[in-house]
Design a protein around this motif. Structure first.
Motif, PDB file in Angstrom:
ATOM      1  N   ARG A  15       0.602  -0.573   0.442  1.00 40.71           N
ATOM      2  CA  ARG A  15       0.156   0.298   0.190  1.00 40.71           C
ATOM      3  C   ARG A  15       1.345   1.403  -0.046  1.00 40.71           C
ATOM      4  O   ARG A  15       2.101   1.027   0.494  1.00 40.71           O
ATOM      5  N   PHE A  16       0.386   2.191  -0.737  1.00 41.15           N
ATOM      6  CA  PHE A  16       0.777   3.108  -0.471  1.00 41.15           C
ATOM      7  C   PHE A  16       1.737   3.777   0.530  1.00 41.15           C
ATOM      8  O   PHE A  16       2.671   4.582   0.740  1.00 41.15           O
ATOM      9  N   SER A  17       1.392   4.230   1.620  1.00 36.27           N
ATOM     10  CA  SER A  17       1.593   3.591   2.782  1.00 36.27           C
ATOM     11  C   SER A  17       2.595   3.375   3.578  1.00 36.27           C
ATOM     12  O   SER A  17       3.571   4.316   4.291  1.00 36.27           O
ATOM     13  N   ASN A  18       2.656   2.286   3.827  1.00 36.69           N
ATOM     14  CA  ASN A  18       4.146   1.494   3.716  1.00 36.69           C
ATOM     15  C   ASN A  18       4.821   1.991   2.615  1.00 36.69           C
ATOM     16  O   ASN A  18       6.458   2.018   3.408  1.00 36.69           O
ATOM     17  N   TYR A  19       4.878   2.184   1.825  1.00 34.90           N
ATOM     18  CA  TYR A  19       5.898   2.706   0.566  1.00 34.90           C
ATOM     19  C   TYR A  19       6.355   3.682   1.511  1.00 34.90           C
ATOM     20  O   TYR A  19       7.711   4.409   1.568  1.00 34.90           O
ATOM     21  N   PHE A  20       5.877   5.434   1.488  1.00 34.69           N
ATOM     22  CA  PHE A  20       6.220   6.124   2.153  1.00 34.69           C
ATOM     23  C   PHE A  20       6.797   5.942   3.517  1.00 34.69           C
ATOM     24  O   PHE A  20       7.888   6.435   4.233  1.00 34.69           O
ATOM     25  N   TRP A  21       6.339   5.031   4.198  1.00 39.31           N
ATOM     26  CA  TRP A  21       6.999   4.999   5.616  1.00 39.31           C
ATOM     27  C   TRP A  21       8.043   4.272   5.544  1.00 39.31           C
ATOM     28  O   TRP A  21       9.074   4.393   6.084  1.00 39.31           O
ATOM     29  N   THR A  22       8.513   3.906   4.804  1.00 43.11           N
ATOM     30  CA  THR A  22       9.902   3.002   4.650  1.00 43.11           C
ATOM     31  C   THR A  22      11.000   4.214   3.933  1.00 43.11           C
ATOM     32  O   THR A  22      12.131   4.347   4.766  1.00 43.11           O
ATOM     33  N   LEU A  23      10.260   4.709   3.310  1.00 42.92           N
ATOM     34  CA  LEU A  23      11.350   5.950   2.648  1.00 42.92           C
ATOM     35  C   LEU A  23      11.189   6.915   4.095  1.00 42.92           C
ATOM     36  O   LEU A  23      12.121   7.069   4.258  1.00 42.92           O
ATOM     37  N   ILE A  75      13.497  -1.753   6.736  1.00 39.80           N
ATOM     38  CA  ILE A  75      14.478  -2.625   6.353  1.00 39.80           C
ATOM     39  C   ILE A  75      13.354  -3.585   6.358  1.00 39.80           C
ATOM     40  O   ILE A  75      12.578  -4.715   5.502  1.00 39.80           O
ATOM     41  N   TYR A  76      12.247  -3.687   7.448  1.00 34.34           N
ATOM     42  CA  TYR A  76      11.208  -5.141   8.223  1.00 34.34           C
ATOM     43  C   TYR A  76      10.136  -4.043   6.805  1.00 34.34           C
ATOM     44  O   TYR A  76       9.640  -5.411   6.755  1.00 34.34           O
ATOM     45  N   ILE A  77       9.588  -3.306   6.857  1.00 38.82           N
ATOM     46  CA  ILE A  77       8.455  -2.757   6.327  1.00 38.82           C
ATOM     47  C   ILE A  77       9.098  -2.778   4.713  1.00 38.82           C
ATOM     48  O   ILE A  77       8.482  -3.482   4.362  1.00 38.82           O
ATOM     49  N   LEU A  78      10.398  -2.644   4.259  1.00 35.45           N
ATOM     50  CA  LEU A  78      10.611  -2.609   2.950  1.00 35.45           C
ATOM     51  C   LEU A  78      10.554  -4.183   2.698  1.00 35.45           C
ATOM     52  O   LEU A  78      10.152  -4.583   1.563  1.00 35.45           O
ATOM     53  N   LEU A  79      10.468  -5.260   3.436  1.00 32.92           N
ATOM     54  CA  LEU A  79      11.141  -6.541   3.400  1.00 32.92           C
ATOM     55  C   LEU A  79       9.418  -7.443   3.390  1.00 32.92           C
ATOM     56  O   LEU A  79       9.056  -8.238   2.252  1.00 32.92           O
TER      57      LEU A  79
END
Length: 181
Positions: A15-23, A75-79
């Motif tokens: 989801r967009f929110s996970n991409y945002f929080w990873t960055l 890194i966890y969210i990216l995985l």
């Protein structure tokens, strides 16, 4: 044949929110880590600040800790994004008289999660709507043994009208009653 099978795709962690929080966490973590290392090495590693003036113990050490923690979370969210945790589909098959719920989990021997329920064990389709600080709008598969299996993904709450329409379409397709939980 197509009118006897319905498949609903479920978006998992992509989801967009996970991409945002990873960055966000990655940039913040690298910045804090560089600031902490700058205070230790007395070399300015950040172009937009001068953290060499910080005392390493305790400020620099705390910044290194927060930077490492933030990088670990990113890194966890990216995985979870890479593995698409929680992604899958719900399949309602009238020909086989089965409901299949398929999800992806973490890598390992149980990566694919498959739940199958015969249609004759399903009592109804349920909707649970709760507003407040943590709003929940969920469609459930209500079984005759009183278990309630959630069918909607974890996400931002959808509008009540969309949720009701989706639940009524599913209940109509499976020829089940719709109930409020």
């Amino acid at each position: 044949m197509q009118e006897n099978i319905r498949q609903d795709k479920i978006i998992g962690s992509r989801r967009f929110s996970n991409y945002f929080w990873t960055l966000f966490l990655f940039i913040g973590g690298v910045s804090f880590l560089l600031a902490g290392l700058s205070s230790y090495l007395k070399i300015n590693l950040l172009p937009f600040a001068n953290p060499t003036e910080l005392v390493f113990i305790p400020q620099g050490l705390v910044m290194v800790f927060y930077g490492a923690l933030s990088l670990s979370f990113s890194i966890y969210i990216l995985l979870t994004l890479f593995w698409d945790i929680g992604g899958g589909y719900n399949e309602y098959n009238k020909m086989e008289s089965l409901v299949k719920i398929v999800r992806k989990g973490f890598p390992g021997k149980n990566r694919e999660i498959l739940l199958t329920y015969p249609l004759n064990n399903i009592k109804s389709i349920g909707i649970k709507i709760s507003d407040g600080l943590n709003p929940k709008r969920i469609i459930y598969l209500c079984l005759k043994d009183e278990r309630k299996i959630p069918l909607t993904p974890v996400q931002e709450p959808t509008s009540i009208s969309n949720l009701e329409e989706e639940a009524s379409d599913l209940a109509k397709f499976l020829d089940l009653k719709l109930e409020n939980l």
